[in-house]
Each structure stands twice: as C-alpha cells, then as structure tokens.
Design an enzyme around this catalytic site. Structure first.
Site, PDB file in Angstrom:
ATOM      1  N   ASN A  10       0.878  -1.169   0.000  1.00 37.50           N
ATOM      2  CA  ASN A  10       0.000   0.000   0.000  1.00 37.50           C
ATOM      3  C   ASN A  10       0.915   1.219   0.000  1.00 37.50           C
ATOM      4  OD1 ASN A  10      -1.757   2.077   0.562  1.00 37.50           O
ATOM      5  ND2 ASN A  10      -2.233   1.401   2.656  1.00 37.50           N
ATOM      6  N   LYS A  12       0.233   4.274  -0.270  1.00 44.83           N
ATOM      7  CA  LYS A  12      -0.368   5.492   0.297  1.00 44.83           C
ATOM      8  C   LYS A  12      -0.101   6.654  -0.662  1.00 44.83           C
ATOM      9  CE  LYS A  12       0.035   3.336   4.736  1.00 44.83           C
ATOM     10  NZ  LYS A  12       0.180   3.408   6.170  1.00 44.83           N
ATOM     11  N   HIS A  93      -9.257   1.110   5.250  1.00 42.60           N
ATOM     12  CA  HIS A  93      -7.933   1.256   5.873  1.00 42.60           C
ATOM     13  C   HIS A  93      -8.057   2.213   7.064  1.00 42.60           C
ATOM     14  CE1 HIS A  93      -3.820   2.581   6.517  1.00 42.60           C
ATOM     15  NE2 HIS A  93      -3.477   1.407   6.001  1.00 42.60           N
ATOM     16  N   GLU A  95      -6.411   4.655   7.999  1.00 50.50           N
ATOM     17  CA  GLU A  95      -6.277   6.091   7.689  1.00 50.50           C
ATOM     18  C   GLU A  95      -7.576   6.630   7.088  1.00 50.50           C
ATOM     19  OE1 GLU A  95      -2.571   5.657   5.562  1.00 50.50           O
ATOM     20  OE2 GLU A  95      -1.702   5.079   7.487  1.00 50.50           O
ATOM     21  N   GLU A 163      -5.161  -5.026  10.996  1.00 52.70           N
ATOM     22  CA  GLU A 163      -4.129  -4.005  11.129  1.00 52.70           C
ATOM     23  C   GLU A 163      -4.356  -3.215  12.417  1.00 52.70           C
ATOM     24  OE1 GLU A 163      -2.194  -2.906   7.217  1.00 52.70           O
ATOM     25  OE2 GLU A 163      -4.002  -1.713   7.313  1.00 52.70           O
ATOM     26  N   GLY A 169       2.826   2.120  10.755  1.00 48.40           N
ATOM     27  CA  GLY A 169       3.784   3.203  10.556  1.00 48.40           C
ATOM     28  C   GLY A 169       4.537   3.610  11.814  1.00 48.40           C
ATOM     29  N   SER A 209       3.769  -2.317  10.400  1.00 49.55           N
ATOM     30  CA  SER A 209       5.231  -2.369  10.539  1.00 49.55           C
ATOM     31  C   SER A 209       5.842  -3.712  10.136  1.00 49.55           C
ATOM     32  CB  SER A 209       5.638  -1.974  11.966  1.00 49.55           C
ATOM     33  OG  SER A 209       5.210  -0.659  12.243  1.00 49.55           O
TER      34      SER A 209
END
Ligand code: PGA
Length: 254
Positions: A10, A12, A93, A95, A163, A169, A209
């Site tokens: 991904n 992003k 996701h 985010e 996730e 991240g 991660s």
C-alpha cells in the site's frame, strides 16, 4: 481451497506515475522466479492507468467510491478502477477510518460496490491503542467485521487485513500472541455468518510495521495468510525481501 499467500503493498500518497512505473519494473524483474505468492501493488490513482502487470502480480487501489458515476468531486468509481486493470481494492484502511472519518456504513457500501464490479475487496479492520488498553479489541474487531460485511453472502472475493492501528507506521509490531489471537477471533466471528469452510479458507493478512527482518517470523504465525505493507513496500529491496520470505515459508510448509 486456500489460495497462495498475499504480499500487498500500500503505497499510500507516495510516488509519482513515473517513479511508480520504474519501481514496478524493477520489483517485477527482481521477483521473476516467484511462484507461490500473490503480489499486489496499490499505488495512488494517478499511477494505476500507467501500469500493466501479469500474474502473480496484480494491481490494487487504495480506495473507491461506491457509486458508478455522479457528482462526487474528487472520487473514483469501481468501474474506473476496473478499466485500469485493478483487481483488488483496499477498503476501510485505518487512515480512511480515522483521518477521513469513513463510517462502517460507507465501508460496507464500498465492499458491495467492489464485489459488484467483479473485483476483490481487502477489508481492513483493527483496534486503536485506546481500544486495546480498555479491553475493547474483541468488540471492535467483531463490530468492524460484521458491519463491514453486512449483506455479503460469500467470502469468495473477500480478503481481510488485521491491522492494529497502533502498529501502523510506528515501527511497533503486534506480538505473535496478539496476532494469532486476533486472526483466530476473526475466523470464529466469521463462522457466525459464513460456512466453516469459507471462514477457514478466507485470507487474513496482517499489517502494521511489517519489514524484511520480521516477515519470516510473522508469516509463520498460525492463521496469517500474508501481509498488507505500507512503508516497506516503497523500496524494491525491502518489498522483494518480504515476498521472498513468504515464498520460502510456503515452500517449507508444503
Ligand atoms: P506500515 O503500514 O507497514 O507502514 O506500518 C501498514 C498499512 O498502513 O497498511
């Protein structure tokens, strides 16, 4: 039947179309001998139309709207993605959920739209640190799962991604026990609405991660069928090393 493990990148909001084309060429060349892993590139929309890949490489999108067309400034429809050769769409996701405040209802609309357009949906679910510390992990995962899959009749074109938000991240990976427990929980929750066979066979990815130096350990965890990778998917060296670790694990377990 279980499918091959999935290594999905991904990107992003990274890489221009030109950078993306070069990256995909380089990565594909480095992985020409890969046979037992499905590899997905999910670049920004602007790059998708420029890419053309063949199995075991596939294109993924990071998001889409659920309508086919209309007055939705800034949005992209499932049909537009299909026309770019996209086969997987990441939906929900963290985010999108936490930065752009997407609701479970929107996420569910997107899952339906992706399947109706004959693509596969990678539905992401995961708890925040606050959820985990207040013992809400189980209820958050089961709620995101049942709301996200509301009205879905078969898991055939669904991939799930666990996730934990606090691991995305941050350089912190969930522990083996936490991942194993979450993946087990997801499968047992799925059994409430889907057949045992489908619930056992659906691919559940881990994301948060994942790096070349922990991929081997993470892919050996019971119930982990691949990865959704952010940061480490941006460099050909780390992304290909993760794919190789997954392929190696596959070969050793057959
Ligand atoms: P990360 O991101 O690998 O950089 O933690 C994972 C993701 O957002 O899917």
């Amino acid at each position: 039947m279980k499918t091959y493990p999935i290594v999905a990148g991904n990107w992003k909001m990274h890489k221009t179309p030109n950078e993306g084309i070069l990256f995909v060429k380089k990565t594909v060349n480095m992985l020409l001998d890969i046979q037992k892993v499905t590899i997905i590139f999910s670049p920004p929309f602007t790059t998708l139309f420029e890419l053309d890949v063949e199995a075991p490489f596939y294109l993924g999108a990071q998001n889409c709207h659920w309508e086919s067309q209309g007055a939705f400034t800034g949005e992209i429809s499932p049909e537009m993605l299909v026309d770019c050769g996209v086969e997987f769409v990441i939906v929900g996701h963290s985010e999108r959920r936490h930065v752009f405040h997407e609701s479970d209802e929107w996420i569910n609309n997107k899952v339906h739209a992706v399947l109706n357009a004959k693509m596969k949906s990678i539905l992401c679910i995961g708890e925040t640190l606050e959820d985990r510390e207040s013992n809400q992990t189980k209820s958050i995962l089961s709620s995101q799962l049942s709301k996200g899959l509301n009205g879905i009749k078969s898991l055939e074109n669904i991939v799930l991604a666990y996730e934990p938000v606090w691991a995305i991240g941050t350089g912190k990976t969930a522990s083996i026990e936490q991942i194993e427990e979450a993946h087990q929980l997801i499968r047992s929750e799925l059994q409430k609405d889907f057949s045992t066979e489908e619930s056992q066979n659906v691919s559940i990815l881990y994301g948060g991660s994942v790096k070349d130096d922990n991929a081997r350990e993470l892919i050996s965890i019971e119930g982990v069928d691949g990865f959704l990778i952010g940061g480490a998917s941006l460099k050909a060296e780390s992304f290909t090393a993760i794919a190789r670790n997954v392929e190696q694990q596959m070969k050793e377990t057959i």
